[in-house]
Design a protein around this motif. Sequence first.
Motif, PDB file in Angstrom:
ATOM      1  N   ASP A  37       0.839  -1.203   0.000  1.00 37.19           N
ATOM      2  CA  ASP A  37       0.000   0.000   0.000  1.00 37.19           C
ATOM      3  C   ASP A  37       0.872   1.251   0.000  1.00 37.19           C
ATOM      4  OD1 ASP A  37      -2.129   1.712   0.100  1.00 37.19           O
ATOM      5  OD2 ASP A  37      -2.673   1.263   2.176  1.00 37.19           O
ATOM      6  N   ILE A  38       0.862   1.957  -1.125  1.00 40.15           N
ATOM      7  CA  ILE A  38       1.604   3.211  -1.226  1.00 40.15           C
ATOM      8  C   ILE A  38       0.815   4.290  -0.493  1.00 40.15           C
ATOM      9  CG2 ILE A  38       2.442   4.974  -2.823  1.00 40.15           C
ATOM     10  CD1 ILE A  38       2.485   2.658  -4.972  1.00 40.15           C
ATOM     11  N   THR A  39       1.462   4.974   0.447  1.00 37.90           N
ATOM     12  CA  THR A  39       0.760   6.041   1.163  1.00 37.90           C
ATOM     13  C   THR A  39       1.034   7.396   0.533  1.00 37.90           C
ATOM     14  OG1 THR A  39       2.552   6.494   2.729  1.00 37.90           O
ATOM     15  CG2 THR A  39       0.994   4.750   3.308  1.00 37.90           C
ATOM     16  N   ASP A  40       2.200   7.561  -0.055  1.00 44.37           N
ATOM     17  CA  ASP A  40       2.536   8.882  -0.570  1.00 44.37           C
ATOM     18  C   ASP A  40       3.691   8.809  -1.544  1.00 44.37           C
ATOM     19  OD1 ASP A  40       1.390  11.459  -0.206  1.00 44.37           O
ATOM     20  OD2 ASP A  40       1.509  11.146   1.958  1.00 44.37           O
ATOM     21  N   PHE A  41       3.765   9.840  -2.368  1.00 46.40           N
ATOM     22  CA  PHE A  41       4.800   9.946  -3.386  1.00 46.40           C
ATOM     23  C   PHE A  41       5.231  11.406  -3.490  1.00 46.40           C
ATOM     24  CE2 PHE A  41       5.524  10.489  -8.151  1.00 46.40           C
ATOM     25  CZ  PHE A  41       6.835  10.055  -8.099  1.00 46.40           C
ATOM     26  N   TYR A  42       6.526  11.626  -3.455  1.00 46.95           N
ATOM     27  CA  TYR A  42       7.080  12.976  -3.560  1.00 46.95           C
ATOM     28  C   TYR A  42       8.170  12.979  -4.622  1.00 46.95           C
ATOM     29  CZ  TYR A  42       5.006  13.570   1.111  1.00 46.95           C
ATOM     30  OH  TYR A  42       4.137  13.622   2.173  1.00 46.95           O
ATOM     31  N   ALA A  43       8.325  14.102  -5.305  1.00 47.38           N
ATOM     32  CA  ALA A  43       9.439  14.295  -6.230  1.00 47.38           C
ATOM     33  C   ALA A  43       9.837  15.757  -6.161  1.00 47.38           C
ATOM     34  CB  ALA A  43       9.038  13.909  -7.653  1.00 47.38           C
ATOM     35  N   PHE A  44      11.078  16.006  -5.749  1.00 50.97           N
ATOM     36  CA  PHE A  44      11.499  17.396  -5.539  1.00 50.97           C
ATOM     37  C   PHE A  44      12.994  17.549  -5.780  1.00 50.97           C
ATOM     38  CE2 PHE A  44      11.312  15.104  -1.503  1.00 50.97           C
ATOM     39  CZ  PHE A  44      12.547  15.352  -0.938  1.00 50.97           C
ATOM     40  N   GLN A  45      13.374  18.792  -6.037  1.00 53.00           N
ATOM     41  CA  GLN A  45      14.775  19.124  -6.269  1.00 53.00           C
ATOM     42  C   GLN A  45      15.589  18.873  -5.003  1.00 53.00           C
ATOM     43  OE1 GLN A  45      16.012  22.510  -9.084  1.00 53.00           O
ATOM     44  NE2 GLN A  45      15.880  23.497  -7.103  1.00 53.00           N
ATOM     45  N   GLY A  46      16.776  18.286  -5.152  1.00 58.91           N
ATOM     46  CA  GLY A  46      17.588  17.954  -4.004  1.00 58.91           C
ATOM     47  C   GLY A  46      18.346  19.146  -3.440  1.00 58.91           C
ATOM     48  N   GLN A  47      19.043  18.875  -2.322  1.00 58.98           N
ATOM     49  CA  GLN A  47      19.923  19.897  -1.756  1.00 58.98           C
ATOM     50  C   GLN A  47      20.922  20.329  -2.829  1.00 58.98           C
ATOM     51  OE1 GLN A  47      22.570  18.441   1.318  1.00 58.98           O
ATOM     52  NE2 GLN A  47      22.540  20.428   2.378  1.00 58.98           N
ATOM     53  N   ASN A  48      21.454  19.368  -3.562  1.00 61.03           N
ATOM     54  CA  ASN A  48      22.216  19.636  -4.781  1.00 61.03           C
ATOM     55  C   ASN A  48      21.198  19.854  -5.895  1.00 61.03           C
ATOM     56  OD1 ASN A  48      23.522  19.473  -7.250  1.00 61.03           O
ATOM     57  ND2 ASN A  48      24.908  17.848  -6.610  1.00 61.03           N
ATOM     58  N   GLU A  49      21.088  21.073  -6.397  1.00 61.66           N
ATOM     59  CA  GLU A  49      19.999  21.409  -7.313  1.00 61.66           C
ATOM     60  C   GLU A  49      20.141  20.744  -8.684  1.00 61.66           C
ATOM     61  OE1 GLU A  49      19.487  25.644  -7.293  1.00 61.66           O
ATOM     62  OE2 GLU A  49      18.714  25.638  -5.246  1.00 61.66           O
TER      63      GLU A  49
ATOM     64  N   SER B 176      19.117  17.786   4.266  1.00 64.90           N
ATOM     65  CA  SER B 176      19.931  16.896   3.436  1.00 64.90           C
ATOM     66  C   SER B 176      19.325  15.486   3.424  1.00 64.90           C
ATOM     67  CB  SER B 176      21.373  16.868   3.948  1.00 64.90           C
ATOM     68  OG  SER B 176      21.401  16.404   5.282  1.00 64.90           O
ATOM     69  N   PHE B 177      19.823  14.673   2.502  1.00 65.71           N
ATOM     70  CA  PHE B 177      19.359  13.304   2.343  1.00 65.71           C
ATOM     71  C   PHE B 177      19.373  12.554   3.673  1.00 65.71           C
ATOM     72  CE2 PHE B 177      19.517   8.934   0.913  1.00 65.71           C
ATOM     73  CZ  PHE B 177      18.742   8.940  -0.238  1.00 65.71           C
ATOM     74  N   PRO B 178      18.348  11.781   4.045  1.00 69.22           N
ATOM     75  CA  PRO B 178      17.167  11.403   3.268  1.00 69.22           C
ATOM     76  C   PRO B 178      15.958  12.343   3.414  1.00 69.22           C
ATOM     77  CG  PRO B 178      17.211  10.090   5.249  1.00 69.22           C
ATOM     78  CD  PRO B 178      18.422  10.997   5.308  1.00 69.22           C
ATOM     79  N   TYR B 179      16.166  13.545   3.940  1.00 73.40           N
ATOM     80  CA  TYR B 179      15.164  14.625   3.966  1.00 73.40           C
ATOM     81  C   TYR B 179      13.998  14.382   4.918  1.00 73.40           C
ATOM     82  CZ  TYR B 179      17.775  15.921  -0.227  1.00 73.40           C
ATOM     83  OH  TYR B 179      18.784  16.218  -1.105  1.00 73.40           O
ATOM     84  N   LEU B 180      13.447  13.167   4.960  1.00 76.73           N
ATOM     85  CA  LEU B 180      12.334  12.887   5.874  1.00 76.73           C
ATOM     86  C   LEU B 180      12.856  12.837   7.303  1.00 76.73           C
ATOM     87  CD1 LEU B 180      11.462  11.599   3.029  1.00 76.73           C
ATOM     88  CD2 LEU B 180       9.812  10.306   4.376  1.00 76.73           C
ATOM     89  N   ALA B 181      12.000  13.229   8.251  1.00 75.65           N
ATOM     90  CA  ALA B 181      12.394  13.252   9.656  1.00 75.65           C
ATOM     91  C   ALA B 181      12.490  11.832  10.208  1.00 75.65           C
ATOM     92  CB  ALA B 181      11.388  14.063  10.464  1.00 75.65           C
TER      93      ALA B 181
END
Lengths: 215, 184
Positions: A37-49, B176-181
């Motif tokens: 069961d997938i609860t959530d999905f995120y896709a975002f720019q990293g700390q390294n852009e 920073s990675f893995p970003y989630l708490a």
Amino acid sequence: MKKLKTVLGIGAIAVASFFIIAADHIDAPAVAGGNSDITDFYAFQGQNEDNLVFVANLQGLLSPSTTGSATFNENVLVEFNIDTDQDNIEDLVIQAVPRNGKMYFFGPIAPAQTGLNSMIQTNALTGEVDITAYGSAPVITTNGGMSFFAGPRDDPFFMDFAQFSEIIAGNATGFNSPGADTFAGTNVMSIVVEVPKSMIGGSGTINTWVESKRK
Amino acid sequence: MMKNIKILALVLTVSLMTFNCSKDDDNNVKSNAPDFSGTYVQEDQMGRPAVNTVFVASADKDTYNITTPSSQNAAFQSKFEANLLALSPAYANGGTNALGQDAATFTGLLATDVLNVSLDGKTTFFDGENVLTGRALADDVITVELLLIFGGEDFSENPGLSNDNVDANDKTFLTSFPYLASPH
């Protein structure tokens, strides 16, 4: 306001389980609460852009007392799908599947076949990481510009789902202020992979979604 | 004939058991390589938050999860539109949301459940300026969706329904990675 309530009442019947558990938590009977069961999905720019981060969360609403015994299932493949040419068909996939306490990652790679059935792209192993134990510092590995994590994390989703249920049930006419986060204090099983944008199209807009698939 | 089948089944069972035993044999050096073979069949999928839970009727939820995104619009857009019109008065009489979308246009966007992500800049579900360029951890996606469902042309309609007044997570995200708490 009465009219609105009536409209909402009709809506509640028509939609039946509006926001059963929001985001995608427990969204459908076949997968509800199980290890696919997938609860959530995120896709975002990293700390390294120059990088993009994909997050798939599974098995929502884990309490602290149950998180320690939660596991990824070795028969469940989690697949990030990436469409780079706007036809909503995956051109690239990143696959994650656990074996013996490790999460293995394959891709980004063009899949042998698109759609509902997948084989693991064993020709494209790009990383592996020990699944982090509950209560331990996160284990992170990197390879070829990618970063990998798998294990329990705080559920990043937030919403006053309880009050929404009251509205839909006709017991309330609106949200409270402040609201109460129904997901506060709960955990999920997370898979996080960070990848150079150059490996997934480079520039422009991609369409992306996550799937769970069972052997 | 029946007996032959039974014998065949027995032979197969024994050979499978033998295979399993040898697979677990630590002395077999080949057993170190994990087995990734087989076909994995889809059970769940997700693009944008809350789409299946919000717009798909109970009887269709499992089907929606195993309909490929490129087929979802044809199969589900009209159902989404009917559900949206039943749910929200904001779209009655040709009303639109703050993106200028009427019910058909908005549900046409949502029915194909993929997350649109920009590789060229800020990634956010909606920040007042950028629209659907990704989904960051801190994005208040539910309030955005409630505003688009109930808030009408300028986000002012049905104010009691268009914000759940939970604006942030209960734990701070990492930079920073893995970003989630860390888990609770």
